[in-house]
Design a protein around this motif. Structure first.
Motif, mmCIF file in Angstrom:
data_model
loop_
_atom_site.group_PDB
_atom_site.id
_atom_site.type_symbol
_atom_site.label_atom_id
_atom_site.label_comp_id
_atom_site.label_asym_id
_atom_site.label_seq_id
_atom_site.Cartn_x
_atom_site.Cartn_y
_atom_site.Cartn_z
ATOM 1 N N PHE A 46 0.838 -1.209 0.000
ATOM 2 C CA PHE A 46 0.000 0.000 0.000
ATOM 3 C C PHE A 46 0.872 1.259 0.000
ATOM 4 O O PHE A 46 0.642 2.194 -0.778
ATOM 5 C CB PHE A 46 -0.921 -0.024 1.224
ATOM 6 C CG PHE A 46 -1.543 1.299 1.567
ATOM 7 C CD1 PHE A 46 -2.581 1.820 0.803
ATOM 8 C CD2 PHE A 46 -1.089 2.040 2.656
ATOM 9 C CE1 PHE A 46 -3.156 3.046 1.116
ATOM 10 C CE2 PHE A 46 -1.658 3.264 2.973
ATOM 11 C CZ PHE A 46 -2.692 3.769 2.199
ATOM 12 N N LEU A 47 1.892 1.273 0.858
ATOM 13 C CA LEU A 47 2.769 2.444 0.958
ATOM 14 C C LEU A 47 3.530 2.689 -0.348
ATOM 15 O O LEU A 47 3.660 3.834 -0.791
ATOM 16 C CB LEU A 47 3.754 2.270 2.111
ATOM 17 C CG LEU A 47 3.161 2.375 3.520
ATOM 18 C CD1 LEU A 47 4.177 1.967 4.570
ATOM 19 C CD2 LEU A 47 2.652 3.793 3.810
ATOM 20 N N PRO A 287 -11.977 -0.313 -12.039
ATOM 21 C CA PRO A 287 -11.716 -0.966 -10.760
ATOM 22 C C PRO A 287 -11.657 0.035 -9.607
ATOM 23 O O PRO A 287 -11.391 1.229 -9.832
ATOM 24 C CB PRO A 287 -10.348 -1.635 -10.963
ATOM 25 C CG PRO A 287 -9.724 -0.912 -12.105
ATOM 26 C CD PRO A 287 -10.830 -0.398 -12.958
ATOM 27 N N VAL A 288 -11.899 -0.458 -8.398
ATOM 28 C CA VAL A 288 -11.900 0.411 -7.205
ATOM 29 C C VAL A 288 -10.572 1.149 -7.063
ATOM 30 O O VAL A 288 -10.541 2.337 -6.717
ATOM 31 C CB VAL A 288 -12.211 -0.410 -5.932
ATOM 32 C CG1 VAL A 288 -11.949 0.402 -4.675
ATOM 33 C CG2 VAL A 288 -13.679 -0.867 -5.951
ATOM 34 N N SER A 289 -9.457 0.472 -7.347
ATOM 35 C CA SER A 289 -8.138 1.105 -7.200
ATOM 36 C C SER A 289 -8.008 2.346 -8.086
ATOM 37 O O SER A 289 -7.442 3.362 -7.679
ATOM 38 C CB SER A 289 -7.021 0.116 -7.535
ATOM 39 O OG SER A 289 -7.179 -0.383 -8.857
ATOM 40 N N ARG A 295 -10.064 9.806 -6.921
ATOM 41 C CA ARG A 295 -10.487 10.526 -5.717
ATOM 42 C C ARG A 295 -9.313 11.288 -5.097
ATOM 43 O O ARG A 295 -9.444 12.464 -4.731
ATOM 44 C CB ARG A 295 -11.035 9.515 -4.702
ATOM 45 C CG ARG A 295 -11.373 10.101 -3.333
ATOM 46 C CD ARG A 295 -11.418 9.009 -2.273
ATOM 47 N NE ARG A 295 -10.111 8.401 -2.069
ATOM 48 C CZ ARG A 295 -9.908 7.269 -1.393
ATOM 49 N NH1 ARG A 295 -10.936 6.608 -0.886
ATOM 50 N NH2 ARG A 295 -8.688 6.788 -1.244
ATOM 51 N N ASP A 296 -8.160 10.636 -4.985
ATOM 52 C CA ASP A 296 -6.998 11.272 -4.361
ATOM 53 C C ASP A 296 -6.520 12.470 -5.159
ATOM 54 O O ASP A 296 -6.206 13.524 -4.595
ATOM 55 C CB ASP A 296 -5.864 10.251 -4.190
ATOM 56 C CG ASP A 296 -6.190 9.192 -3.137
ATOM 57 O OD1 ASP A 296 -7.260 9.296 -2.504
ATOM 58 O OD2 ASP A 296 -5.370 8.266 -2.948
#
Length: 321
Positions: A46-47, A287-289, A295-296
């Protein structure tokens, strides 16, 4: 420059990992603990995914992914911590148990902050027999590494000095700590979102609108205004030159009309299917990712705009004169 601190993160799900990213971006050392299989690998992946974005927006001082390590026990994670951020699942007994264990092992002056979205701090500190006065709620909003708001609340046994320390610390991470005047289940932001969520479910359930139409009604209307002013100041402007006084005289009677239904609708199989299928159609093949990345990017642009306007809604929060 903010002095580097050692921070502990207990529980590394979506919120815990968000805190780890925010703490690392702030230039601090982070020791994490999560007994779930693969937790460390999930956090590292994730990081690595978000770090390039954080380097251009959000990193302060000597920030590095290398400042993270995973502990093999909660005791090891908290023993040198300035602040412990608890993020275990939203189950009252589990949270109380974990916080009590942390209370028994952490330095006496360490802040214990729960990310709970629902429970009052008074409830969470009930099982602490060492230093319940340092237990607070520090409720963030997803994505934690970008959204500035963190709602801070103390319980019946909380010493005000720990809230003040927490306010200063989260503020140093470029967050907007909102110190609540009291404590309430669900705090502030989640209660407001829950009210809109209930009403949205009724509208979809009754066939009045699709999930996409409900979202559009917020995105292109009130959502744009709320990003700058929130519901009270927005309605103050709706009253013209006389502000809220005129608004209440004009629209106050409408409050008695049965427009809204505060009780949530039954989550029947039919309603579930409507909501699941509706959001599936909205997102299409994306996809959600990819939606998260969009969004970011949007949030970064929006926060820059708010900074340009020199108008953070929470600017004076915490200074109760």
């Amino acid at each position: 420059m903010t002095q580097q601190k050692t921070l502990a993160v207990i529980g590394t799900g979506v919120i815990g990992n968000g805190w780890i990213a925010r703490f690392l971006a702030g230039g601090h050392q982070v020791i994490a603990f999560d007994p779930a299989p693969g937790a460390e690998e999930n956090t590292v992946n994730f990081l690595k995914e978000i770090w390039p974005m954080l380097k251009t927006h959000g990193c302060l001082g000597a920030s590095s992914i290398d400042n993270l390590r995973f502990a093999s026990t909660a005791k090891e994670a908290v023993q040198d911590a300035y602040l412990i951020q608890e993020n275990v699942p939203e189950q009252e007994e589990l949270k109380k148990k974990v916080i009590a264990e942390v209370d028994a092992e952490a330095p006496a002056d360490a802040i214990i902050a729960s990310s709970t979205s629902g429970y009052k701090p008074s409830v969470l500190q009930e099982g602490c027999h060492h230093h319940p006065e340092r237990v607070i709620v520090a409720h963030p909003f997803n994505p934690v590494y970008l959204i500035p708001l963190v709602e801070l609340a103390g319980g019946k046994q909380t010493d005000r000095s720990f809230l003040e320390q927490a306010e200063a610390f989260y503020g140093s991470l470029h967050m907007k700590p909102l110190v609540m005047s009291g404590e309430i289940d669900g705090h502030i932001g989640d209660r407001l979102m829950e009210a809109i969520w209930r009403e949205a479910l009724h509208i979809v359930n009754d066939g009045v609108a699709t999930t996409e139409e409900v979202d559009a009604a917020i995105v292109y209307g009130p959502g744009l205004r709320w990003a700058l002013m929130g519901p009270f100041l927005t309605l103050h402007l709706a009253g013209g030159k006389q502000g809220m006084k005129h608004m209440l005289e004009q629209f106050g009677p409408a409050l008695k009309l049965p427009w809204t239904r505060l009780v949530a609708p039954e989550l029947t199989p039919e309603l579930r299917e409507k909501v699941i299928q509706g959001t599936k159609e909205q997102s299409g093949e994306v996809p959600v990712s990819e939606l998260e990345q969009r969004r970011d990017r949007f949030l970064i642009k929006l926060m820059k705009l708010l900074e340009e306007e020199n108008f953070w809604p929470a600017e004076r929060v915490g200074h109760h004169g």
